[in-house]
Scaffold this motif. Structure first.
Motif, mmCIF file in Angstrom:
data_model
loop_
_atom_site.group_PDB
_atom_site.id
_atom_site.type_symbol
_atom_site.label_atom_id
_atom_site.label_comp_id
_atom_site.label_asym_id
_atom_site.label_seq_id
_atom_site.Cartn_x
_atom_site.Cartn_y
_atom_site.Cartn_z
ATOM 1 N N ALA A 1 7.160 -7.246 1.503
ATOM 2 C CA ALA A 1 6.756 -8.423 2.283
ATOM 3 C C ALA A 1 5.234 -8.476 2.412
ATOM 4 O O ALA A 1 4.606 -9.532 2.217
ATOM 5 N N ALA A 2 4.637 -7.321 2.736
ATOM 6 C CA ALA A 2 3.172 -7.275 2.879
ATOM 7 C C ALA A 2 2.490 -7.650 1.568
ATOM 8 O O ALA A 2 1.489 -8.375 1.550
ATOM 9 N N LEU A 3 3.062 -7.161 0.480
ATOM 10 C CA LEU A 3 2.473 -7.452 -0.829
ATOM 11 C C LEU A 3 2.591 -8.937 -1.159
ATOM 12 O O LEU A 3 1.642 -9.564 -1.638
ATOM 13 N N LEU A 4 3.752 -9.497 -0.886
ATOM 14 C CA LEU A 4 3.969 -10.921 -1.181
ATOM 15 C C LEU A 4 3.024 -11.794 -0.371
ATOM 16 O O LEU A 4 2.449 -12.764 -0.892
ATOM 17 N N ILE A 5 2.878 -11.439 0.900
ATOM 18 C CA ILE A 5 1.967 -12.200 1.756
ATOM 19 C C ILE A 5 0.547 -12.102 1.216
ATOM 20 O O ILE A 5 -0.180 -13.103 1.116
ATOM 21 N N SER A 6 0.156 -10.887 0.835
ATOM 22 C CA SER A 6 -1.194 -10.675 0.302
ATOM 23 C C SER A 6 -1.399 -11.496 -0.968
ATOM 24 O O SER A 6 -2.449 -12.147 -1.141
ATOM 25 N N LEU A 7 -0.406 -11.460 -1.834
ATOM 26 C CA LEU A 7 -0.523 -12.216 -3.093
ATOM 27 C C LEU A 7 -0.576 -13.712 -2.820
ATOM 28 O O LEU A 7 -1.329 -14.443 -3.482
ATOM 29 N N ALA A 8 0.195 -14.152 -1.853
ATOM 30 C CA ALA A 8 0.210 -15.573 -1.519
ATOM 31 C C ALA A 8 -1.164 -16.010 -1.008
ATOM 32 O O ALA A 8 -1.713 -17.050 -1.437
ATOM 33 N N VAL A 9 -1.736 -15.216 -0.129
ATOM 34 C CA VAL A 9 -3.069 -15.530 0.414
ATOM 35 C C VAL A 9 -4.098 -15.504 -0.719
ATOM 36 O O VAL A 9 -4.946 -16.392 -0.828
ATOM 37 N N LEU B 1 1.214 0.618 -1.177
ATOM 38 C CA LEU B 1 0.643 -0.663 -0.757
ATOM 39 C C LEU B 1 -0.874 -0.625 -0.826
ATOM 40 O O LEU B 1 -1.513 -1.602 -1.244
ATOM 41 N N SER B 2 -1.461 0.508 -0.458
ATOM 42 C CA SER B 2 -2.925 0.624 -0.486
ATOM 43 C C SER B 2 -3.441 0.450 -1.906
ATOM 44 O O SER B 2 -4.468 -0.201 -2.133
#
Lengths: 298, 319
Positions: free
Chosen positions: A16-24, A87-88
């Motif tokens: 989820a964190a990765l998807l949000i980051s990619l979306a942003v 994630l990092s």
């Protein structure tokens, strides 16, 4: 550690964190029509977030150094290390805009890739090897005690050999001693060990068994179960039936030695990857600080 | 189950029951024997097993406070299982006629016994259908069922990092109270660590009363232990070790110099009673270390195996 269903929340959270980051990231890239660089506000955010997660991942070593500290179960710290570490890496990739940059950042990225890959490799080893060790070395002992156990096996085998070759003590009915059994249906029994057989056994013991049992790593046919079985079968004809159990015990000692060797090897595999992963991690953290200083200063 | 018995009935019954002792391995009754008594377990463990087409299967282990023999009596026929004493067992035996009088005089007891018996019979049928016998008998001679708490390491998860041992040592002045070695049962290692036995032999004969059980499960050794080693010798499982400690000597001529002496003291696992969870379990990075109650633990293994067998069966039939 085994990656099982208890990791699912971490997997979902990381994804989820990765998807949000990619979306942003994609939104900003499309809006400003350029890939956000490392020094841009978004790039810096990803860089700082990635660095903080790296720092947290590095704290696992400290957590393990003081295992009784009641600051969360170590297995939760381990899961966090695994997933937040991954994630990092992904956040740092976004921070770098998928480029290597100058010399320092190239070295840093290479080292970071090394840390991540060694970590994944270690996780795979920890997932599969314990089961293999359990199955292949049922006689395993504490790793640091292997040398002591080896010496005990050696002492035991010496005592067994002495008992094996002791003359004049019979467990069954005595009869006229004949040294060689000529056929399975022979009427006479081998009841004592003659000099020739004793010499052959002693020779086997000194040339094969002693180097094998005493040495931490030795190449010997005794290490191969099928070959060892064949060898002991040949030796068994030199002995009367009453002494066969002792020979079987000697074979059992060889098998235990084989399992201890196997255990030692698998144990090294389970832990040796840390010699790469841990120093590289500290180096990455150090260089990351240098990089942050250099990038912000200049 | 027997809470509704009146004191008068219990007095009358008390004069008619027998206290019977069995030695380890002695058969109390066999499957198919005529049902002539009801039993209450006072001391020890009883194995309940049944013979079926594939061999013998252990259905249950009964401990102090349990009862058995009611199924055959209620059905009015023969024994449905064999009951064997695992260790030194003492039972209260109630003859069939007294049992029948009891269940007739107290119908609620009959109802409860019948409900439980029916459930047991259904469970047994399912077990025989799905379950292979667990090779636990070998471990009973090591007193595993005597334990109330075992430290079990899942070797399929354990990376042999020894963090459990380190955590134990850190929690106890640098002296570990567990050894990551011991009996193995399938992929589980029963670590050498105090088992909090139901009948703690270690407590017998302590000259200063320093080894004792608190209000809860754990057996602790207090500071005034004099290091005689009796408890360590008494423990049949080697779970108590003697360790040298530096102790300040405040007596005699050495007082002026506050000289420390080395004294032996007994150490054993105290379940980290001042923490919510034992340190070894808390510190394991791989979820491999667990403190378990043995009967539940072995029963769970049996259930997991049965589940695996039932989920495999349809695919075998389809194949």
């Amino acid at each position: 550690m085994r990656v099982d269903q208890t990791h699912r929340p971490w997997l979902i959270g990381t994804a989820a964190a990765l998807l949000i980051s990619l979306a942003v990231y994609a939104t900003v890239a499309v809006r400003f029509r350029e890939i956000p660089r490392g020094g841009s506000p978004l790039g810096l955010t990803f860089g700082i977030a990635g660095f903080l997660l790296m720092l947290f991942a590095g704290l696992l070593g400290l957590r393990k150094r003081f295992p009784v500290w009641r600051v969360g179960r170590v297995q939760n710290w381990m899961r966090a290390h695994l997933w937040l570490g991954m994630l990092s890496f992904l956040l740092v990739l976004l921070h770098s805009a998928f480029t290597l940059g100058g010399t320092l950042t190239t070295i840093l990225m290479m080292l970071f890739i090394g840390v991540t890959l060694s970590g994944i490799y270690g996780a795979l080893l920890q997932h599969f090897l314990p089961r293999i060790l359990t199955v292949e070395a049922p006689m395993e002992t504490i790793y640091d005690e292997i040398g002591v156990i080896r010496e005990q096996l050696w002492d035991e085998s010496k005592t067994l050999l002495e008992d094996l070759l002791r003359q004049g003590e019979l467990t069954g009915n005595s009869s006229k001693p004949i040294s060689i059994v000529e056929s399975p249906t022979a009427q006479v029994r081998v009841t004592e060990v003659d000099e020739q057989s004793a010499s052959a056994l002693r020779n086997f013991f000194e040339t094969e068994m002693e180097p094998y049992v005493r040495s931490p790593r030795s190449k010997s046919i005794l290490a191969e179960p099928a070959l060892r079985k064949a060898m002991f079968k040949q030796l068994s004809v030199l002995l009367p039936p009453e002494r066969q159990p002792m020979l079987e015990e000697l074979e059992g000692i060889c098998e235990e030695k084989r399992q201890l060797d196997r255990q030692a090897k698998l144990h090294r595999w389970l832990h040796i990857w840390l010699l790469v992963h841990v120093p590289l991690s500290y180096l990455v953290l150090l260089l990351a600080v240098v990089h942050a200083f250099m990038a912000l200063r200049y | 189950v027997f809470s509704s018995l009146t004191p008068e009935f219990m007095d009358r019954l008390g004069q008619r029951v027998e206290l019977v002792r069995y030695s380890p391995g002695e058969v109390i009754f066999r499957q198919e024997d005529p049902a002539d008594s009801f039993f209450l377990v006072r001391i020890g463990f009883v194995k309940v097993s049944q013979v079926y087409a594939g061999g013998e299967i252990v259905l249950a282990y009964l401990s102090r406070g349990s009862y058995f023999g009611e199924i055959g009596l209620l059905a009015g026929g023969s024994r449905t299982a064999t009951c064997t004493a695992l260790d030194h067992v003492e039972v209260v035996r109630i003859q069939a006629e007294d049992f029948q009088e009891m269940v007739q005089s107290f119908p609620d007891i009959r109802t409860r016994l019948e409900t439980t018996a029916h459930q047991h019979l259904e469970d047994n049928k399912m077990r025989i259908k799905n379950l292979r016998n667990l090779p636990v008998d070998d471990f009973l001679s090591q007193g595993l069922m005597e334990a109330q708490s075992l430290l079990v390491l899942d070797l399929d998860r354990c990376t042999r990092c020894d963090l459990c041992v380190k955590a134990c040592a850190d929690a106890h002045d640098g002296v570990t109270r567990l050894i990551r070695d011991g009996l193995r049962f399938e992929n589980f290692l029963i670590a050498t660590s105090c088992r909090q036995c139901r009948d703690p032999l270690c407590m017998v004969g302590c000259p200063v009363g320093s080894i004792r059980r608190r209000n809860s499960l754990e057996i602790i050794i207090e500071d005034w232990c004099i290091g005689c080693g009796l408890c360590a010798n008494n423990c049949p499982y080697g779970n108590i070790t003697m360790h040298p400690f530096m102790v300040e000597n405040s007596e005699g001529a050495a007082q002026e110099f506050n000289k420390a002496e080395v004294k032996m003291k007994a150490t054993s696992c105290d379940l980290c009673h001042d923490h919510p969870e034992p340190s070894c379990v808390y510190a394991c990075p791989h979820d491999a270390a667990h403190r378990v109650e043995p009967a539940e633990f072995f029963a769970q293994i049996a259930r997991d195996k049965a589940l695996k067998l039932t989920t495999k069966e349809p695919s075998r039939r389809a194949g």
